[in-house]
Design an enzyme around this catalytic site. Structure first.
Site, PDB file in Angstrom:
ATOM      1  N   MET A  61       0.805  -1.184  -0.036  1.00 26.29           N
ATOM      2  CA  MET A  61      -0.046   0.302  -0.123  1.00 26.29           C
ATOM      3  C   MET A  61       1.004   1.251   0.131  1.00 26.29           C
ATOM      4  O   MET A  61       0.601   2.245   0.175  1.00 26.29           O
ATOM      5  CB  MET A  61      -0.952   0.127   1.116  1.00 26.29           C
ATOM      6  CG  MET A  61      -1.987  -1.277   1.070  1.00 26.29           C
ATOM      7  SD  MET A  61      -3.259  -1.141   2.012  1.00 26.29           S
ATOM      8  CE  MET A  61      -2.773  -0.752   3.690  1.00 26.29           C
ATOM      9  N   HIS A  71       9.158   0.965   3.468  1.00 24.10           N
ATOM     10  CA  HIS A  71      10.166   1.071   4.494  1.00 24.10           C
ATOM     11  C   HIS A  71      11.014   0.106   4.153  1.00 24.10           C
ATOM     12  O   HIS A  71      10.716  -0.882   3.149  1.00 24.10           O
ATOM     13  CB  HIS A  71       9.826   1.283   5.649  1.00 24.10           C
ATOM     14  CG  HIS A  71       8.507   0.155   6.277  1.00 24.10           C
ATOM     15  ND1 HIS A  71       8.832  -1.189   6.033  1.00 24.10           N
ATOM     16  CD2 HIS A  71       7.258   0.346   6.371  1.00 24.10           C
ATOM     17  CE1 HIS A  71       7.574  -2.049   6.302  1.00 24.10           C
ATOM     18  NE2 HIS A  71       6.750  -1.018   6.627  1.00 24.10           N
ATOM     19  N   GLY A 106      11.128  -2.897   5.433  1.00 15.92           N
ATOM     20  CA  GLY A 106      10.460  -4.066   5.458  1.00 15.92           C
ATOM     21  C   GLY A 106      10.036  -4.355   4.018  1.00 15.92           C
ATOM     22  O   GLY A 106      10.364  -5.573   3.598  1.00 15.92           O
ATOM     23  N   HIS A 107       9.296  -3.553   3.516  1.00 18.29           N
ATOM     24  CA  HIS A 107       8.747  -3.606   2.213  1.00 18.29           C
ATOM     25  C   HIS A 107       9.847  -3.880   1.024  1.00 18.29           C
ATOM     26  O   HIS A 107       9.840  -4.725   0.453  1.00 18.29           O
ATOM     27  CB  HIS A 107       7.994  -2.406   1.574  1.00 18.29           C
ATOM     28  CG  HIS A 107       6.647  -1.997   2.542  1.00 18.29           C
ATOM     29  ND1 HIS A 107       6.892  -0.968   3.014  1.00 18.29           N
ATOM     30  CD2 HIS A 107       5.602  -2.616   2.213  1.00 18.29           C
ATOM     31  CE1 HIS A 107       5.685  -0.687   3.459  1.00 18.29           C
ATOM     32  NE2 HIS A 107       4.730  -1.728   2.992  1.00 18.29           N
ATOM     33  N   LYS A 124       5.228 -10.327   9.526  1.00 14.73           N
ATOM     34  CA  LYS A 124       4.662  -9.536  10.591  1.00 14.73           C
ATOM     35  C   LYS A 124       3.057  -9.545  10.494  1.00 14.73           C
ATOM     36  O   LYS A 124       2.533  -9.765  11.677  1.00 14.73           O
ATOM     37  CB  LYS A 124       4.927  -8.084  10.459  1.00 14.73           C
ATOM     38  CG  LYS A 124       4.734  -7.416  11.482  1.00 14.73           C
ATOM     39  CD  LYS A 124       4.696  -5.736  11.400  1.00 14.73           C
ATOM     40  CE  LYS A 124       3.874  -5.244  10.436  1.00 14.73           C
ATOM     41  NZ  LYS A 124       2.947  -4.298  10.738  1.00 14.73           N
ATOM     42  N   ASP A 125       2.517  -9.695   9.428  1.00 13.27           N
ATOM     43  CA  ASP A 125       1.169  -9.730   9.299  1.00 13.27           C
ATOM     44  C   ASP A 125       0.761 -11.126   9.184  1.00 13.27           C
ATOM     45  O   ASP A 125       0.085 -11.725   8.096  1.00 13.27           O
ATOM     46  CB  ASP A 125       0.597  -8.930   7.965  1.00 13.27           C
ATOM     47  CG  ASP A 125       1.044  -7.475   8.044  1.00 13.27           C
ATOM     48  OD1 ASP A 125       0.395  -6.824   9.207  1.00 13.27           O
ATOM     49  OD2 ASP A 125       1.607  -6.891   7.678  1.00 13.27           O
ATOM     50  N   GLN A 140      -2.700 -12.442   7.979  1.00 16.50           N
ATOM     51  CA  GLN A 140      -3.036 -11.911   6.770  1.00 16.50           C
ATOM     52  C   GLN A 140      -2.179 -12.983   5.738  1.00 16.50           C
ATOM     53  O   GLN A 140      -2.805 -13.536   4.601  1.00 16.50           O
ATOM     54  CB  GLN A 140      -2.592 -10.433   6.390  1.00 16.50           C
ATOM     55  CG  GLN A 140      -2.187 -10.166   4.900  1.00 16.50           C
ATOM     56  CD  GLN A 140      -1.759  -8.870   4.681  1.00 16.50           C
ATOM     57  OE1 GLN A 140      -2.749  -7.801   4.801  1.00 16.50           O
ATOM     58  NE2 GLN A 140      -0.624  -8.388   4.247  1.00 16.50           N
ATOM     59  N   LEU A 177       8.858  -2.797  11.688  1.00 12.80           N
ATOM     60  CA  LEU A 177       8.608  -1.844  10.911  1.00 12.80           C
ATOM     61  C   LEU A 177       7.249  -1.899  10.306  1.00 12.80           C
ATOM     62  O   LEU A 177       6.752  -2.934   9.943  1.00 12.80           O
ATOM     63  CB  LEU A 177       9.585  -1.915   9.538  1.00 12.80           C
ATOM     64  CG  LEU A 177      11.156  -1.527  10.108  1.00 12.80           C
ATOM     65  CD1 LEU A 177      11.719  -1.509   8.751  1.00 12.80           C
ATOM     66  CD2 LEU A 177      11.363  -0.487  10.942  1.00 12.80           C
ATOM     67  N   ARG A 206       2.492   2.472   9.862  1.00  7.69           N
ATOM     68  CA  ARG A 206       1.632   3.240  10.819  1.00  7.69           C
ATOM     69  C   ARG A 206       2.474   3.631  11.918  1.00  7.69           C
ATOM     70  O   ARG A 206       2.144   4.300  12.745  1.00  7.69           O
ATOM     71  CB  ARG A 206       0.676   2.236  11.190  1.00  7.69           C
ATOM     72  CG  ARG A 206      -0.704   2.172  10.405  1.00  7.69           C
ATOM     73  CD  ARG A 206      -1.950   1.469  11.067  1.00  7.69           C
ATOM     74  NE  ARG A 206      -3.058   1.549   9.924  1.00  7.69           N
ATOM     75  CZ  ARG A 206      -3.379   0.474   9.173  1.00  7.69           C
ATOM     76  NH1 ARG A 206      -2.526  -0.551   9.109  1.00  7.69           N
ATOM     77  NH2 ARG A 206      -4.398   0.611   8.270  1.00  7.69           N
TER      78      ARG A 206
HETATM   79  O1  PAF Z   1      -0.060  -5.694   3.826  1.00  9.68           O
HETATM   80  C1  PAF Z   1      -0.361  -4.901   3.239  1.00  9.68           C
HETATM   81  O2  PAF Z   1       0.281  -3.761   2.835  1.00  9.68           O
HETATM   82  C2  PAF Z   1      -1.787  -4.816   2.587  1.00  9.68           C
HETATM   83  O3  PAF Z   1      -2.689  -5.521   3.578  1.00  9.68           O
HETATM   84  C3  PAF Z   1      -1.626  -5.692   1.179  1.00  9.68           C
HETATM   85  C4  PAF Z   1      -1.380  -6.983   1.278  1.00  9.68           C
HETATM   86  C5  PAF Z   1      -0.753  -4.990   0.132  1.00  9.68           C
HETATM   87  C6  PAF Z   1      -3.141  -5.626   0.540  1.00  9.68           C
HETATM   88  O4  PAF Z   1      -3.619  -4.463   0.250  1.00  9.68           O
END
Ligand code: PAF
Length: 280
Positions: free
Chosen positions: A30, A34, A36-37, A151-152, A155, A186, A189
């Protein structure tokens, strides 16, 4: 890096990649990227010949009173970070319709009971929204692999399950959580935290690590959950949940070889933090 913002252009590029026999990896985000991404992009790079990152703040996964409008949007910085890593394509849909034009097909795509516990309990409908956007991105891209952060954890679990059902050839790679030196996971938010909260926030992970040790010593889940909650509250965290489960998000049974996980979400001021610790 090629930057695309319409479904039509994106599909055309995907067709070319497929025709050329590229191994395609997808890193959905999204934005507000950072380290992490960026670690996800690096993993994708190592495991494929073309990396696609998507940036889309998905309205379907935000509740009515959540931070959709204020979610940090930093496209220019994100683009330069991705360029530095030699990401091949950035797909940043310019409107919701570029992703969700035939959303009716997705009516039946729901996260189910495991999407209604933990974060799903405090954010009703959140994981249905996540699965819908990821399903659409997988369908558009037909990637060979896709990378998501541990971390998620909930998800990741739900995305893996959905992928197994609808995209059986797709490999989902789980990426380790990236932390600051003092242990804070990280997250985009974290930018909501003020100076004082930034000092307190790393204590969250320390309390969870200590909680796992406590469980190993006490062998009593309920007592340990209460111990963790008390520690969190003492340190100014408002507890959303603290839960010991198996890594299949099922009831934990102690003294078994099952992989286990401690999952927690707290609020620090107005900011929601989540973290977890896996153990066996
Ligand atoms: O983890 C995230 O940033 C979001 O939930 C994702 C997986 C990109 C879906 O919008």
């Amino acid at each position: 890096m090629i930057i695309l913002d319409t479904k039509k252009d994106y599909k055309n590029h995907i067709d070319i990649l497929k025709f050329n026999g590229e191994i395609i990896s997808l890193v959905p985000t999204m934005g507000n990227l950072h380290d992490g991404h960026l670690s996800l992009v690096k993993i994708a790079k190592k495991n494929s010949s073309k990396v696609i990152t998507t940036i889309f703040v998905n309205p379907l996964q935000f509740g009515k009173n959540e931070d959709f409008a204020s979610y940090p949007r930093t496209m220019n910085q994100d683009i330069s970070k991705l360029k530095q890593l030699n990401c091949d394509i950035l797909f940043a849909p310019k409107t919701k319709n570029e992703v969700f034009n035939n959303i009716d097909n997705l009516k039946n795509l729901e996260a189910g009971p495991k999407g209604n516990i933990l974060c799903g309990k405090i954010r009703p409908g959140h994981f249905d929204g996540v699965l819908k956007v990821i399903y659409m991105l997988f369908q558009l891209t037909q990637p060979d692999l896709s990378v998501f952060g541990l971390k998620d954890f909930q998800q990741l679990y739900l995305i893996k399950r959905m992928a197994k059902m609808y995209f059986p050839k797709l490999k989902i790679i789980s990426a380790p959580t990236i932390r600051t030196k003092n242990g804070l996971a990280l997250s985009s938010r974290n930018s909501y935290l003020d100076k004082k909260s930034m000092k307190i926030a790393p204590v969250f992970y320390k309390i969870l690590l200590d909680g796992v040790i406590n469980l190993k010593n006490s062998n009593d889940v309920e007592k340990t959950v209460n111990y963790i909650k008390t520690n969190l509250e003492k340190n100014s965290f408002l507890v959303n949940y603290v839960s010991f489960l198996t890594t299949k998000l099922e009831k934990i049974k102690l003294n078994t070889p099952d992989k286990k996980i401690l999952l927690s979400s707290v609020k620090l001021g107005q900011t929601r933090l989540i973290d977890n610790v896996e153990f066996s």
